[in-house]
Design a protein around this motif. Sequence first.
Motif, PDB file in Angstrom:
ATOM      1  N   ASP A 128     -72.633  14.978 -90.649  1.00  0.00           N
ATOM      2  CA  ASP A 128     -73.036  13.644 -91.067  1.00  0.00           C
ATOM      3  C   ASP A 128     -71.931  13.001 -91.906  1.00  0.00           C
ATOM      4  OD1 ASP A 128     -73.183  15.144 -93.365  1.00  0.00           O
ATOM      5  OD2 ASP A 128     -75.373  15.067 -93.519  1.00  0.00           O
ATOM      6  N   GLY A 129     -72.249  11.872 -92.529  1.00  0.00           N
ATOM      7  CA  GLY A 129     -71.251  11.178 -93.327  1.00  0.00           C
ATOM      8  C   GLY A 129     -70.752  12.004 -94.493  1.00  0.00           C
ATOM      9  N   ALA A 130     -71.645  12.761 -95.115  1.00  0.00           N
ATOM     10  CA  ALA A 130     -71.233  13.604 -96.238  1.00  0.00           C
ATOM     11  C   ALA A 130     -70.246  14.674 -95.784  1.00  0.00           C
ATOM     12  CB  ALA A 130     -72.461  14.245 -96.882  1.00  0.00           C
ATOM     13  N   PHE A 131     -70.507  15.241 -94.597  1.00  0.00           N
ATOM     14  CA  PHE A 131     -69.581  16.250 -94.060  1.00  0.00           C
ATOM     15  C   PHE A 131     -68.191  15.646 -93.882  1.00  0.00           C
ATOM     16  CE2 PHE A 131     -67.283  17.983 -90.464  1.00  0.00           C
ATOM     17  CZ  PHE A 131     -67.284  19.348 -90.719  1.00  0.00           C
ATOM     18  N   THR A 132     -68.120  14.463 -93.239  1.00  0.00           N
ATOM     19  CA  THR A 132     -66.826  13.831 -92.988  1.00  0.00           C
ATOM     20  C   THR A 132     -66.105  13.542 -94.292  1.00  0.00           C
ATOM     21  OG1 THR A 132     -67.684  12.821 -90.972  1.00  0.00           O
ATOM     22  CG2 THR A 132     -65.689  11.874 -91.899  1.00  0.00           C
ATOM     23  N   LYS A 133     -66.821  12.992 -95.251  1.00  0.00           N
ATOM     24  CA  LYS A 133     -66.200  12.639 -96.531  1.00  0.00           C
ATOM     25  C   LYS A 133     -65.679  13.885 -97.245  1.00  0.00           C
ATOM     26  CE  LYS A 133     -66.796   8.909 -99.766  1.00  0.00           C
ATOM     27  NZ  LYS A 133     -67.617   7.721-100.052  1.00  0.00           N
ATOM     28  N   ASN A 134     -66.478  14.930 -97.254  1.00  0.00           N
ATOM     29  CA  ASN A 134     -66.060  16.172 -97.911  1.00  0.00           C
ATOM     30  C   ASN A 134     -64.848  16.784 -97.220  1.00  0.00           C
ATOM     31  OD1 ASN A 134     -68.099  15.974 -99.801  1.00  0.00           O
ATOM     32  ND2 ASN A 134     -69.535  17.259 -98.643  1.00  0.00           N
ATOM     33  N   TYR A 135     -64.835  16.726 -95.873  1.00  0.00           N
ATOM     34  CA  TYR A 135     -63.701  17.299 -95.160  1.00  0.00           C
ATOM     35  C   TYR A 135     -62.424  16.534 -95.474  1.00  0.00           C
ATOM     36  CZ  TYR A 135     -60.417  18.857 -91.691  1.00  0.00           C
ATOM     37  OH  TYR A 135     -59.284  19.350 -91.101  1.00  0.00           O
TER      38      TYR A 135
END
Length: 511
Positions: A362-369
């Motif tokens: 999700d968006g959180a995954f992308t941002k964290n990556y």
Amino acid sequence: MRLGSRAVVLGGSVAGMCAAGAAAEYFDEVLVLERDVIPEDAEHRRGVPQSKHPHFLLNSGRRAMDRIFPGFEDALIEAGALHMMPSQAAAHCEGAGWVPRGESTMSMVYSSRLLIERTLRAKLADVSNVEVEEGVAVVGLETVGGGSDAGRVTGVWVTGRETGSSRDLVDADLVIDTLGRGSQVSKWLTKAGWSETPIQSLDAGVTYTSRWYQKPADLPDWWWWAQMSVMPTAETRPHPPEHDFLCQIFPIEGDRVLVTMGSWGHPMPREDEEFVETVHKLRAPAFGQAVDLCEPISDVFVTKSTGNRRRRYDELENPPAGLVVIGDAICGFNPFYAQGMSSASKCAVLLADHLQGASAVDGAFTKNYFAAQRSLLDDIWTLALARDQGYANAEGTELAPQWRQRLAFRGAWPIFNHISATVREDAKVEEHFTAVFNLDESVTDMVKSPRVLFGLARHGVKRLFGRTRLPMGFDCELPPPSDIWRDGVPTPGGRAQVIPRGVDPRSLARA
């Protein structure tokens, strides 16, 4: 844990194959879309122009590829790559001349880019849920909610598939962009509603030229080395432009060598005859003499696409869910510094780690990556820019102030030569330098280390009073000496040795 039905990788070069291997465990299917049709013998192709030039696969890159594809390094060596200790296998000219041949903790694997890709391709073929489609061009993204908190990439538009349609939509739960410097993904995102991706750049006008050669069957006595490197002179007084060149005779599989010359801002030879003439103008005559003994087996290849360029997806307020970017598509380095393949494979391992701990892409995954990737790339970016910022002809967003530019221009090579000389006598400094060279430690951490600073200062004092254990250099007008130095004493040395797997290279040196 499966995070979706399909991940789509855009591009099938080193970054793409590593990304596909990293994602395979977490999706039912991984589809790699490659524009080129790759021949069985993996000859040079349009999509990988750098394959014609030498490639150093750094230790961190070797480990990363080995983690993604267990047994990769063994397979690479079995296919013909050479595992050697550079401090003994290389004749290296820097500063005052040829440096003493010695022992170190660093080893390297030498091969062509073609062999690295061929080995990765064979490993990828063994992953049952990965499919590679060749001859397919990616022409756009399918997105929803562009620029919003809920925005995501849901697929890609392609041409060239055998469907009879001019354009096809390939749905994806995760899209991995590894399309290299020319990737259009950031532009497609802007058209879809996301903010423009900030770009950092620095181009120091580096040009390099390479030619492939077959080594002679019988080598003269003075050719004891496997690799020869001639670094730019540190001389600031007027001198021939060829003395500013950084040059390599780089060993690869099949008893062949890649001969490369490169420079910052100087025109480089483009024709066969001019290439041969230029190798005889370098400050080390042995370089040209060695080239004369070899048989040319290719034309001359020239590359000028060497600028450092970084797309800052991590600075987007709402980066799209369902998208990660790896390799030159997010951060392309000056290829002279041999950081590209290793940084890409490290980013692929980082992706695997984030997928392992995720419950959704999700968006959180992308941002964290992207945030974690930023930390990884920051160190490498700093190292790449440190030298290129010293040239008045440099262009881009990351230009240094003139005072720092002049300081870098005058001091870069003398400082490098001093660190290199210290490394040969100080095991602790060598440990840090090796880690920085192999992207296992940041250059910032190294220069902040009190032990490293002490070692560099101590060696400077020893050099001032003529108390170094090793000579500072041997006359570069003469052939490189083959003696191996141990504890400040030279002993007769033999030819460079290939190191068997699992063997400490220093044990061979002492045999």
